[in-house]
Design an enzyme around this catalytic site. Structure first.
Site, PDB file in Angstrom:
ATOM      1  CB  THR A  40      15.187  68.517 -16.222  1.00  0.00           C
ATOM      2  OG1 THR A  40      14.469  68.966 -15.082  1.00  0.00           O
ATOM      3  CG2 THR A  40      15.634  69.725 -17.037  1.00  0.00           C
ATOM      4  CG  HIS A  43      10.530  68.091 -19.643  1.00  0.00           C
ATOM      5  ND1 HIS A  43       9.215  68.083 -20.050  1.00  0.00           N
ATOM      6  CD2 HIS A  43      10.514  67.897 -18.303  1.00  0.00           C
ATOM      7  CE1 HIS A  43       8.427  67.906 -18.997  1.00  0.00           C
ATOM      8  NE2 HIS A  43       9.195  67.783 -17.921  1.00  0.00           N
TER       9      HIS A  43
END
Length: 344
Positions: A40, A43
Site C-alpha cells: 500500500t 502505491h
C-alpha cells in the site's frame, strides 16, 4: 520530529520536519522503533491511480510499526508509558452491525493508519489506545513491526485447520511468505509455493515450503501436472491465493481437490472471469476472503504462534535508516526483497 510526508499529489515522499503529535484524551504517543514498508505504501509512493483517489495530502504514511509508549491521554487505561507495543492499522467505528456482532475486521466505516490519519513513517505517532498491542520485549523491533501483515497471513492460512494437510501458496510476496511460515508451524504436511521470482521462491524454502514452482518458467499445464504429482493425483487440501494475478487465481481453484478450500488475499487489478461450475461449484469448494485481521483474535493467536516457534526472520530481508527510504521503495519495485524495514 522527522517524518516522511506525502506533501503533494505527485510521486515520491518528502523527508521533513513535522510537528510532534499530541495525544487526545484516549490517545497515546508512541516513539517509533521500527516501521515496515507495505505494498500500500508503494502505491502511495508511486502515486498510482488508486492512491490518487484515496490519499489527500499532506499525510504521513506508514501503518506497520512497533515502538514504546512515551505519553498517554488522561483517559487511557490499557497501556502505560514505557510499554512496548505494535498497532492494529484498522481503526473501527464500534457502532456498525459488523462491529456490534463480533465482525469488526469487516467494519463498514473503518479508517486506516497512514491513509486516513497520520502514520508511522516518523519519529512519533499518535494512536487510539484500543488499537495498541502489547508486544513481548524479546521480539526485536524489526520483527515486532511486521505483526500487522503477519496477521493477514494468519487469517489466510488458518481460516481452517491445516494440520496434516497439503497447501498451495500462489504468490510469495511478504504476506505469502508469512503464510508459508504460519502453515509450517501450524502442522501442514506439504507446502507448495509458486511465484515468478526465483529469489522469492528461495525465501519460501527458508520459511518451510517443501516444493517451489516458478510460474514464469513453467506453463500452466506443467504446473498443474507438478501439483498432481506431489499430491498423488488428489490436488491440495487448501490453496492460499496471495498474488492477485489472474493466472494464479485460476491455478489455485484448479489445484484444490474436490471439497477443499481456497483463501483469497491478493487483490486483482481488474475483473477476473471464472468458470464457476467447473472451478468452484461442482468441486464443492469453500472460499474465504481475507481483509485485515480479526480484532483482536488474530493478534492473540499470533502471540501463541511465536511461542510455538513461528520463524519470520528470513522474510525480513532488508533494513534502512528512514532517511534512505527511497532505496527501500526501489527494492520493492524490483521484487528482489522480502519485507523492508525502516528505522527512524
Amino acid at each position: 520530529m522527522r517524518a516522511l510526508v506525502k506533501t503533494a499529489a505527485a510521486p515520491g515522499l518528502t523527508a521533513t520536519a513535522w510537528p510532534d503529535p499530541t495525544p487526545g484524551p484516549r490517545d497515546v504517543v508512541v516513539k517509533v522503533a521500527a516501521t515496515s514498508l507495505c505494498g500500500t505504501d508503494a502505491h502511495i509512493y508511486r502515486w498510482d491511480d488508486w492512491a490518487q483517489h484515496r490519499i489527500h495530502p499532506p499525510r504521513i504514511i506508514g501503518h506497520e510499526m512497533a515502538g514504546t509508549v512515551v505519553e498517554v491521554g488522561r483517559e487511557v487505561s490499557l497501556v502505560s508509558a514505557g510499554d512496548y507495543v505494535a498497532a492494529e492499522s484498522h481503526l473501527t467505528c464500534g457502532r456498525c452491525f459488523q462491529c456490534r456482532t463480533g465482525q469488526a475486521h469487516v467494519c463498514r466505516n473503518y479508517t486506516i493508519l497512514g491513509i486516513d490519519r497520520d502514520g508511522s513513517f516518523a519519529d512519533y505517532v499518535a494512536l487510539p489506545e484500543e488499537v495498541l498491542w502489547r508486544t513481548a520485549p524479546d521480539i526485536p523491533p524489526e520483527y515486532a513491526c511486521v505483526q500487522e501483515p503477519l496477521g493477514n497471513a494468519v487469517d489466510a492460512a488458518l481460516a481452517e485447520d491445516l494440520t496434516g494437510q497439503s497447501v498451495l501458496i500462489t504468490g510469495c510476496g511478504p504476506t505469502g511468505l508469512f503464510a508459508a511460515a504460519v502453515a509450517r508451524v501450524a502442522g501442514a504436511a506439504v507446502i507448495i509455493a509458486s511465484d515468478i521470482s526465483d529469489y522469492r521462491l528461495g525465501l519460501a524454502k527458508q520459511v518451510g515450503a517443501d516444493h517451489t514452482i516458478n510460474a514464469k518458467a513453467d506453463t500452466a499445464e506443467a504446473m498443474a501436472a507438478a501439483i498432481r504429482d506431489i499430491t498423488a493425483g488428489e490436488g491440495v487440501d487448501a490453496a492460499l491465493e496471495m498474488s492477485g494475478d489472474p493466472a494464479a487465481l485460476h491455478q489455485a481453484f484448479r489445484a484444490v481437490k474436490n471439497g477443499g478450500r481456497v483463501t483469497l488475499f491478493g487483490i486483482p487489478t481488474g475483473s477476473v472471469c471464472f468458470d464457476l461450475p467447473n472451478e468452484i461449484i461442482f468441486k464443492g469448494i469453500r472460499v474465504y476472503g481475507v481483509t485485515g485481521r480479526r480484532l483482536f483474535g488474530t493478534w492473540y493467536r499470533l502471540a501463541g504462534l511465536f511461542k510455538a516457534g513461528l520463524n519470520v526472520r528470513p522474510v525480513v530481508t532488508h533494513s534502512f535508516p528512514m532517511s534512505e527510504f527511497a532505496e527501500g521503495f526501489e527494492l520493492i519495485q524490483s521484487g528482489r526483497c522480502g519485507k523492508v524495514v525502516l528505522f527512524p
